[in-house]
Design a protein around this motif. Structure first.
Motif, PDB file in Angstrom:
ATOM      1  N   LYS A 142       0.811  -1.230   0.000  1.00  0.00           N
ATOM      2  CA  LYS A 142       0.000   0.000   0.000  1.00  0.00           C
ATOM      3  C   LYS A 142       0.841   1.275   0.000  1.00  0.00           C
ATOM      4  O   LYS A 142       0.286   2.375   0.095  1.00  0.00           O
ATOM      5  N   ASP A 143       2.167   1.148  -0.096  1.00  0.00           N
ATOM      6  CA  ASP A 143       2.999   2.348  -0.178  1.00  0.00           C
ATOM      7  C   ASP A 143       2.770   3.060  -1.510  1.00  0.00           C
ATOM      8  O   ASP A 143       2.444   2.431  -2.533  1.00  0.00           O
ATOM      9  N   ILE A 144       2.951   4.369  -1.501  1.00  0.00           N
ATOM     10  CA  ILE A 144       2.864   5.182  -2.722  1.00  0.00           C
ATOM     11  C   ILE A 144       4.206   5.880  -2.908  1.00  0.00           C
ATOM     12  O   ILE A 144       4.633   6.664  -2.052  1.00  0.00           O
ATOM     13  N   ILE A 145       4.871   5.559  -4.016  1.00  0.00           N
ATOM     14  CA  ILE A 145       6.158   6.185  -4.321  1.00  0.00           C
ATOM     15  C   ILE A 145       5.925   7.167  -5.462  1.00  0.00           C
ATOM     16  O   ILE A 145       5.268   6.819  -6.455  1.00  0.00           O
ATOM     17  N   ILE A 182       4.156   5.429  -8.342  1.00  0.00           N
ATOM     18  CA  ILE A 182       4.179   3.968  -8.289  1.00  0.00           C
ATOM     19  C   ILE A 182       3.343   3.520  -7.103  1.00  0.00           C
ATOM     20  O   ILE A 182       3.536   4.010  -5.979  1.00  0.00           O
ATOM     21  N   LEU A 183       2.437   2.596  -7.335  1.00  0.00           N
ATOM     22  CA  LEU A 183       1.609   2.046  -6.265  1.00  0.00           C
ATOM     23  C   LEU A 183       2.075   0.627  -5.969  1.00  0.00           C
ATOM     24  O   LEU A 183       2.250  -0.184  -6.884  1.00  0.00           O
ATOM     25  N   VAL A 184       2.299   0.324  -4.700  1.00  0.00           N
ATOM     26  CA  VAL A 184       2.697  -1.024  -4.283  1.00  0.00           C
ATOM     27  C   VAL A 184       1.434  -1.750  -3.816  1.00  0.00           C
ATOM     28  O   VAL A 184       0.937  -1.517  -2.720  1.00  0.00           O
ATOM     29  N   HIS A 185       0.903  -2.620  -4.672  1.00  0.00           N
ATOM     30  CA  HIS A 185      -0.346  -3.305  -4.347  1.00  0.00           C
ATOM     31  C   HIS A 185      -0.149  -4.440  -3.341  1.00  0.00           C
ATOM     32  O   HIS A 185      -1.025  -4.733  -2.533  1.00  0.00           O
TER      33      HIS A 185
END
Length: 209
Positions: A142-145, A182-185
Motif C-alpha cells: 500500500k505504499d505510494i512512491i 508507483i503504487l505497491v499493491h
C-alpha cells in the motif's frame, strides 16, 4: 560507503549472462557479452571445473551483482530471510525486490538499477509524501512512491514518460507515468519474480558457514 567502481560489463561476462547493469546498452549489439561471451581476463576462455561450491558461489555473486548489493549487506539480507517464516530463498528474493531502488527500476522510471539508485540518493523520490534518499529502503504493501513535483521535468523522468509501456511492470506494482507515481499493491510472491536466480543454491552456500 563501499561501492563497486569497476566496469559493469565485466561482471556480466564473469557470470556468463546479462545482468542488465547498463540499461539500453544491454539490449543492443554493442553489449560486450554478445561480442565476447566468456569471462574477462587472460584465462577467461580456459575450461574450469564446475564444482558444487563454484556453482553456489556464482549464483550468489550473480544475485548480488544484479541487485547492486555488496557482500556484507547481502549476508545481512540472508540472515534476515533465514529468521523469517517461510522459505529462506524466497524471503531473500522478496527482500531484494522490495528495495526502493529496485522498485523504481521495475516501474520503468530508470533504465538500470544503478540509475535508480542515483535518483533515490539525490532525493528525487517521496514515499507516502516523505522524501527518502536511502536506496535500500524497503517498500511495504500500500505504499505510494512518487517523484517530487519539481523533479518531473528532469531528463530521466521525461524519458521515462516518453518510453512508458516499453518494459513490463510486475503485477505487484502499478506505474502511473503521467503522474510519476508507483503504487505497491502487494509484496511479491516468488512466482512473479522473474530474476533468473536459483535461490536454493544461495541458501546451500550460506548454510555451510
Amino acid at each position: 560507503m563501499a561501492r563497486y567502481t569497476g566496469a559493469d560489463c565485466k561482471r556480466c561476462r564473469r557470470e556468463k549472462t546479462k545482468l542488465f547493469l547498463k540499461g539500453s546498452k544491454c539490449d543492443g549489439p554493442k553489449c560486450p557479452i554478445e561480442i565476447r561471451p566468456y569471462p574477462p581476463g587472460m584465462h577467461g576462455r580456459a575450461r574450469t571445473k564446475e564444482s558444487e561450491y563454484l556453482l553456489q558461489m556464482r549464483e550468489k555473486q550473480k544475485a548480488a551483482r544484479m541487485y547492486g548489493v555488496l557482500e556484507k549487506q547481502f549476508r545481512g539480507y540472508y540472515e534476515e530471510a533465514h529468521r523469517s517464516t517461510g522459505k529462506t530463498g524466497e524471503n531473500l528474493l522478496r527482500i531484494l525486490e522490495t528495495r526502493l531502488d529496485n522498485v523504481v527500476y521495475r516501474a520503468g522510471f530508470a533504465k538500470s538499477r544503478d540509475m535508480a539508485r542515483q535518483l533515490v540518493r539525490h532525493g528525487h523520490l517521496l514515499v507516502n509524501g516523505v522524501k527518502v534518499d536511502i536506496p535500500s529502503y524497503r517498500v511495504r504493501e500500500k505504499d505510494i512512491i512518487e517523484v517530487r513535483q519539481r523533479s518531473h521535468e528532469m531528463t530521466p523522468f521525461v524519458v521515462a514518460r516518453a518510453e512508458a509501456g516499453e518494459r513490463t511492470v510486475p503485477a505487484w506494482l502499478e506505474a502511473i507515468p503521467t503522474q510519476m507515481r508507483i503504487l505497491v499493491h502487494s509484496l511479491p510472491a516468488r512466482q512473479v519474480i522473474d530474476t533468473p536466480v536459483q535461490e536454493q543454491l544461495i541458501v546451500e552456500l550460506y548454510s555451510k558457514n
